[in-house]
Design a protein around this motif. Sequence first.
Motif, mmCIF file in Angstrom:
data_model
loop_
_atom_site.group_PDB
_atom_site.id
_atom_site.type_symbol
_atom_site.label_atom_id
_atom_site.label_comp_id
_atom_site.label_asym_id
_atom_site.label_seq_id
_atom_site.Cartn_x
_atom_site.Cartn_y
_atom_site.Cartn_z
ATOM 1 N N ILE A 102 0.675 -1.141 -0.156
ATOM 2 C CA ILE A 102 -0.019 -0.038 -0.123
ATOM 3 C C ILE A 102 0.906 1.250 0.146
ATOM 4 O O ILE A 102 1.639 1.456 0.849
ATOM 5 N N TYR A 103 0.507 2.089 -0.798
ATOM 6 C CA TYR A 103 1.267 3.407 -1.157
ATOM 7 C C TYR A 103 0.298 4.542 -0.899
ATOM 8 O O TYR A 103 -0.978 4.290 -0.820
ATOM 9 N N SER A 104 0.557 5.659 -1.033
ATOM 10 C CA SER A 104 -0.227 6.754 -0.585
ATOM 11 C C SER A 104 -1.528 6.914 -1.616
ATOM 12 O O SER A 104 -2.693 7.393 -1.444
ATOM 13 N N HIS A 105 -1.261 6.827 -2.876
ATOM 14 C CA HIS A 105 -2.058 6.880 -4.092
ATOM 15 C C HIS A 105 -2.625 5.944 -4.799
ATOM 16 O O HIS A 105 -3.571 5.828 -5.546
ATOM 17 N N TYR A 106 -1.677 4.555 -4.586
ATOM 18 C CA TYR A 106 -2.260 3.323 -5.037
ATOM 19 C C TYR A 106 -1.782 2.100 -4.233
ATOM 20 O O TYR A 106 -1.008 2.282 -3.447
ATOM 21 N N THR A 107 -2.098 0.970 -4.749
ATOM 22 C CA THR A 107 -1.688 -0.236 -4.052
ATOM 23 C C THR A 107 -1.221 -1.149 -5.165
ATOM 24 O O THR A 107 -1.993 -1.263 -6.280
ATOM 25 N N MET A 108 -0.322 -1.854 -4.993
ATOM 26 C CA MET A 108 0.361 -2.923 -5.820
ATOM 27 C C MET A 108 -0.075 -4.232 -5.325
ATOM 28 O O MET A 108 0.322 -4.526 -3.920
ATOM 29 N N ILE A 109 -0.899 -5.119 -5.909
ATOM 30 C CA ILE A 109 -1.417 -6.173 -5.607
ATOM 31 C C ILE A 109 -0.556 -7.364 -5.951
ATOM 32 O O ILE A 109 -0.551 -7.551 -7.359
ATOM 33 N N TYR A 110 0.213 -8.225 -5.435
ATOM 34 C CA TYR A 110 1.169 -9.356 -5.727
ATOM 35 C C TYR A 110 0.326 -10.463 -5.615
ATOM 36 O O TYR A 110 -0.045 -10.926 -4.421
ATOM 37 N N HIS A 111 0.262 -11.515 -6.628
ATOM 38 C CA HIS A 111 -0.177 -12.698 -6.602
ATOM 39 C C HIS A 111 0.796 -13.661 -6.344
ATOM 40 O O HIS A 111 1.333 -14.100 -7.719
ATOM 41 N N TYR A 112 0.925 -14.423 -5.427
ATOM 42 C CA TYR A 112 2.177 -15.504 -5.349
ATOM 43 C C TYR A 112 1.333 -16.789 -5.174
ATOM 44 O O TYR A 112 0.317 -17.100 -4.704
ATOM 45 N N MET A 113 2.024 -17.743 -6.165
ATOM 46 C CA MET A 113 1.838 -19.126 -6.046
ATOM 47 C C MET A 113 2.917 -20.019 -5.970
ATOM 48 O O MET A 113 4.093 -19.858 -6.694
ATOM 49 N N ASN A 114 2.838 -20.900 -4.985
ATOM 50 C CA ASN A 114 4.205 -21.703 -4.863
ATOM 51 C C ASN A 114 5.489 -20.727 -4.777
ATOM 52 O O ASN A 114 6.490 -21.071 -5.369
ATOM 53 N N GLY A 115 5.465 -19.560 -3.902
ATOM 54 C CA GLY A 115 6.736 -18.825 -3.978
ATOM 55 C C GLY A 115 6.803 -17.748 -5.272
ATOM 56 O O GLY A 115 7.865 -17.138 -4.921
ATOM 57 N N THR A 116 6.101 -18.213 -6.116
ATOM 58 C CA THR A 116 6.576 -17.257 -7.439
ATOM 59 C C THR A 116 5.572 -16.339 -7.642
ATOM 60 O O THR A 116 4.345 -16.523 -7.400
ATOM 61 N N VAL A 117 6.085 -14.815 -8.118
ATOM 62 C CA VAL A 117 4.830 -13.972 -8.305
ATOM 63 C C VAL A 117 4.422 -14.269 -9.686
ATOM 64 O O VAL A 117 5.148 -14.322 -10.861
ATOM 65 N N LEU A 118 2.921 -14.383 -9.866
ATOM 66 C CA LEU A 118 2.363 -14.914 -11.063
ATOM 67 C C LEU A 118 1.675 -13.610 -11.795
ATOM 68 O O LEU A 118 1.731 -13.604 -12.888
ATOM 69 N N LYS A 119 1.385 -12.618 -10.833
ATOM 70 C CA LYS A 119 0.699 -11.558 -11.260
ATOM 71 C C LYS A 119 1.016 -10.350 -10.270
ATOM 72 O O LYS A 119 0.797 -10.527 -9.099
ATOM 73 N N ILE A 120 1.005 -9.106 -11.073
ATOM 74 C CA ILE A 120 1.084 -7.768 -10.064
ATOM 75 C C ILE A 120 0.112 -7.020 -10.900
ATOM 76 O O ILE A 120 0.314 -6.636 -12.027
ATOM 77 N N VAL A 121 -0.821 -6.544 -9.925
ATOM 78 C CA VAL A 121 -1.683 -5.539 -10.266
ATOM 79 C C VAL A 121 -1.685 -4.128 -9.751
ATOM 80 O O VAL A 121 -1.497 -4.229 -8.511
#
Length: 196
Positions: A102-121
């Motif tokens: 969480i940042y002041s004007h946006y949020t970065m959403i990380y999706h981890y599966m088995n320890g690996t980042v599959l998606k960043i939104v």
Amino acid sequence: MAKRLATEYVNAKLQLTNDEMAEFIRLFEEQQLRLQVLVLDNGNQELVLEDVAGREEVRLTFERQQDYYVCVLTCRLIGPRLTNAMRKAVSAFRGNAIVNRIYSHYTMIYHYMNGTVLKIVESSKTGERVVFEFKDTLGQLERVFRSRLIEREISLINSAVNELLDLRNQTNEAEEIGNIDERLTELTRKLFVLEA
């Protein structure tokens, strides 16, 4: 560069063996965090992690399930040391999680599966946009290669069946016809398996 206000772990899940549990504890000790390990009556374990200043703590409850320790966790972290240690743990121990940075004007959403980042939104007032998405290119190429091998094998079996049928039509001997029929039965089974 924007300053991160907090990091939220949403339904993070870790599943560790006995040996991995010892490594997990060692990882947090190496991060210079205060660590308490509480062994509960039923074999469960609770880890209390605290930053050195004592301003922030997180409790990880690991339930004993057959040969594993399983932890499902939802928490919000602010301090960088504890946040980085949790990130390393999820990655190193193949955890599944949704992590909101969480940042002041946006949020970065990380999706981890088995320890690996599959998606960043990136999520903001204007909407969401995908910043990164893992593509298993090598895996896709392997699947295509295997499917082509199977297609080639099916083609070879079809050719062999046609040759055996021609041979069967030209033969009058009962023993020879029996051998051809056995071979045709084997090839038909093989073809059935490959086409399935």
